[in-house]
Design a protein around this motif. Structure first.
Motif, short mmCIF file in Angstrom:
data_model
loop_
_atom_site.label_atom_id
_atom_site.label_comp_id
_atom_site.label_asym_id
_atom_site.label_seq_id
_atom_site.Cartn_x
_atom_site.Cartn_y
_atom_site.Cartn_z
N VAL A 127 -10.59 17.66 1.83
CA VAL A 127 -11.94 17.39 1.33
C VAL A 127 -12.27 18.32 0.16
O VAL A 127 -12.93 17.92 -0.79
N SER A 180 -0.77 0.17 8.24
CA SER A 180 -1.43 -0.29 7.01
C SER A 180 -0.76 0.22 5.74
O SER A 180 -1.14 -0.20 4.65
N ARG A 230 -4.91 11.78 11.58
CA ARG A 230 -4.87 10.40 11.09
C ARG A 230 -5.72 10.26 9.83
O ARG A 230 -6.79 10.84 9.72
N LEU A 231 -5.22 9.47 8.90
CA LEU A 231 -5.91 9.22 7.64
C LEU A 231 -6.13 7.74 7.37
O LEU A 231 -7.04 7.37 6.62
N PHE A 232 -5.27 6.89 7.94
CA PHE A 232 -5.28 5.46 7.62
C PHE A 232 -5.26 4.63 8.91
O PHE A 232 -4.79 5.11 9.94
N PRO A 233 -5.71 3.38 8.81
CA PRO A 233 -5.61 2.50 9.98
C PRO A 233 -4.14 2.26 10.37
O PRO A 233 -3.24 2.45 9.55
N GLU A 234 -3.96 1.81 11.59
CA GLU A 234 -2.62 1.51 12.10
C GLU A 234 -1.88 0.50 11.23
O GLU A 234 -2.48 -0.46 10.75
N ARG A 293 0.83 -1.21 0.00
CA ARG A 293 0.00 0.00 0.00
C ARG A 293 0.86 1.26 0.00
O ARG A 293 1.77 1.39 0.81
N GLY A 346 -9.24 7.40 -3.25
CA GLY A 346 -9.08 8.79 -2.80
C GLY A 346 -9.35 8.87 -1.31
O GLY A 346 -10.30 8.25 -0.83
N VAL A 347 -8.52 9.59 -0.60
CA VAL A 347 -8.70 9.72 0.85
C VAL A 347 -8.84 11.20 1.20
O VAL A 347 -7.85 11.94 1.18
N PRO A 348 -10.07 11.65 1.49
CA PRO A 348 -10.28 13.07 1.78
C PRO A 348 -9.96 13.37 3.24
O PRO A 348 -10.37 12.65 4.13
N PHE A 384 -3.30 5.17 -2.31
CA PHE A 384 -4.24 6.08 -1.65
C PHE A 384 -3.85 7.52 -1.99
O PHE A 384 -2.78 7.97 -1.58
#
Lengths: 353, 353
Positions: B100, B135, B129-133, B53, B121-123, B95
């Protein structure tokens, strides 16, 4: 080439955002069934790794998708607690999927600020791969899988027996037209199920909510089928008045298929990795269902179908088309209200072996 | 409240899409350094699980982000081959992150069709924080981290020594203003690095490319600093002509900080999970650098800064502001061309312990 027909974007009076309460009723009706599925059938112990990943396939722009995703997250949290796995409570990551042409800007701007998950948008057709192998634990798709990836090719051939003259759907059409739609749906579903089987972790689940027909009942007795016929009739009226040409109507077909439980069962059984945990027809209407409101029905259909009509006929006819539809719905209200007592939505719960 | 200043969306003449070749040069210059980092420092054997990822933090709308992501995917593929892990070649998931308010619709519509990765896409702000631990395996951020999460509060207080009268940036300003900017940058970076440390897998890496200053050199000798001064001077000219008010200029500050290698080193060293594998200044200009083109420079700055100026001064002044800037750049071309021989971009490679 796959075709893409996004719901109306933005937040204007004709937007899907403002006209999706009908689909929301389905979310409410299916909520208990999803909670039951997670409580009874989802074995979270077999998921080794953090995080727990969810996907909504054909999510459109909200708010329905946010409501559905939150219910699922809460139900999974309760399951972890019920299994004594409080210390292993995962983080959640939700993948919102729809066509590239979907209005993701509106979707992202309306994401709940208090959400308990990391949010991603995934652009692309679900008639193909969207996620890495074995990476999703729970998938959901509501009011999306009835869209075909494209209009069956035979329907575009004037010399074919499936040339669909004077109609825009297989409802009330010759058998060849129905067959062409069914074949396209089977092709699409095979690709859909095979992609999902690859993407789901072992033990992962998928919930599908699809506009559907009871076994052995023709589309002409189904509210959706009837409304597609009324849309076709409105267009033919406009053709007779010279507002559009009959040839334009002849060459237009709605890429929407209404499956039966029998057809869906056969299609899932062809896939070696997925098994059916539950499948049944549900009625999304409140009980007792109130009288039909023509304007409201037309607005709801417009939010979902405006794009596909505008692409073919131009956007100039849209207001008039749905005004005419609204009147025709009122004229046919008795027929619409009496249709499909068995339910118009198919709830399907599948598990990855 | 965090503030959001997206690059110009769409694909019009002032869009970031059409005016980001300057940032693209940096991608080209840093390509070899990233390839080297992956070849020499990335231990893919320690990554147990498929998929691999990647994330681009502050990706804007392309095409730069697509070029960078493709280079990284290719370099990682070569690394798997070089380590004799052909049979374990992972699938890739990328990602794309930005605020936003970023134009994700344009980003998604221009995704390369032949890409070798699953795209999301990650707004949201990367100041959080944007992503899980654990990951993400590889993170990248170019021309984004110099944006502060907000204008330092002291600058908005007329009675503070950091009230920045007649200027729009700390370049050429009093020490208190520089301190306020530096403190905000340190606060933002602490949050940024702590979030990334949580999200990266052990052994994962992060490449940062940031407009920066050599140690001990004031912003007034840096091309960006000079251009911010010229923008401030253009606004003051407009105020003197009565087109805007001086009070409007006094209360406006560009939320952009130019870090030095020394400052960045200290900030990373405060984080216990990240170590510096490489840090050096690079020069993104072609070699030998051609003469400065005022119009091109102004267009490039406009694509990135129009939003933040329009929000404060209204969009009516934008054309004139950047026309004036273009002329001032030509008048100061000698000063701009001679600035910062050591390089204006900081390349930082970090590894998650």
């Amino acid at each position: 080439m796959q075709q893409s027909f996004p719901m109306n974007g933005g937040d204007g009076p004709h937007s899907y955002l403002k006209n999706s309460h009908f689909q929301r009723q389905a979310t409410i009706v299916s909520r208990t069934m999803i909670e039951e599925a997670i409580a009874k059938k989802l074995d979270v112990k077999c998921f080794s790794s953090n995080p727990f990943r969810l996907a909504d396939l054909g999510c459109s722009v909200g708010p329905n998708t946010f409501i559905a995703m939150q219910h699922i997250v809460e139900a999974v949290e309760r399951k972890y607690l019920a299994q004594g796995l409080k210390s292993e409570m995962p983080e959640f990551q939700v993948f919102f999927n729809d066509h590239v042409a979907n209005d993701f800007n509106t979707l992202f701007a309306s994401l709940p600020t208090q959400r308990r998950y990391f949010a991603c948008g995934v652009p692309g057709s679900f008639h193909g791969r969207l996620f890495p192998e074995s990476s999703i634990h729970f998938m959901f798709s509501s009011h999306a899988l009835h869209w075909l990836s494209k209009v069956p090719e035979e329907l575009l051939d004037k010399n074919s027996p499936a040339w669909n003259r004077g109609r825009i759907h297989y409802t009330s059409g010759p058998e060849e037209v129905s067959h062409a739609y069914a074949a396209q749906f089977e092709h699409d579903m095979e690709i859909f199920l095979s992609a999902r089987a690859k993407e789901l972790v072992i033990g992962g689940m998928i919930v599908l909510i699809i506009p559907a027909l009871p076994n052995g009942i023709p589309a002409s007795q189904n509210p959706f089928g009837i409304m597609f016929d009324l849309l076709g009739a409105s267009l033919m009226d406009m053709a007779k008045e010279g507002l559009i040409s009959e040839a334009e109507v002849d060459s237009f077909n709605l890429p929407i298929h209404l499956a039966s439980p029998k057809q869906m069962t056969e299609l899932v059984e062809r896939n070696e990795c997925l098994i059916i945990e539950r499948m049944e027809l549900v009625d999304p209407r409140s009980n007792p269902a109130g009288p039909i409101n023509g304007k409201e029905c037309a607005m709801f259909l417009r939010a979902g179908l405006e794009g596909v009509f505008a692409q073919h006929f131009g956007s100039g006819i849209i207001d008039q088309l749905f005004d005419r539809l609204s009147k025709k719905i009122m004229e046919s209200s008795h027929q619409l209200e009496s249709g499909n007592k068995e339910g118009t939505l198919l709830f399907v719960l599948l598990r990855r072996k």
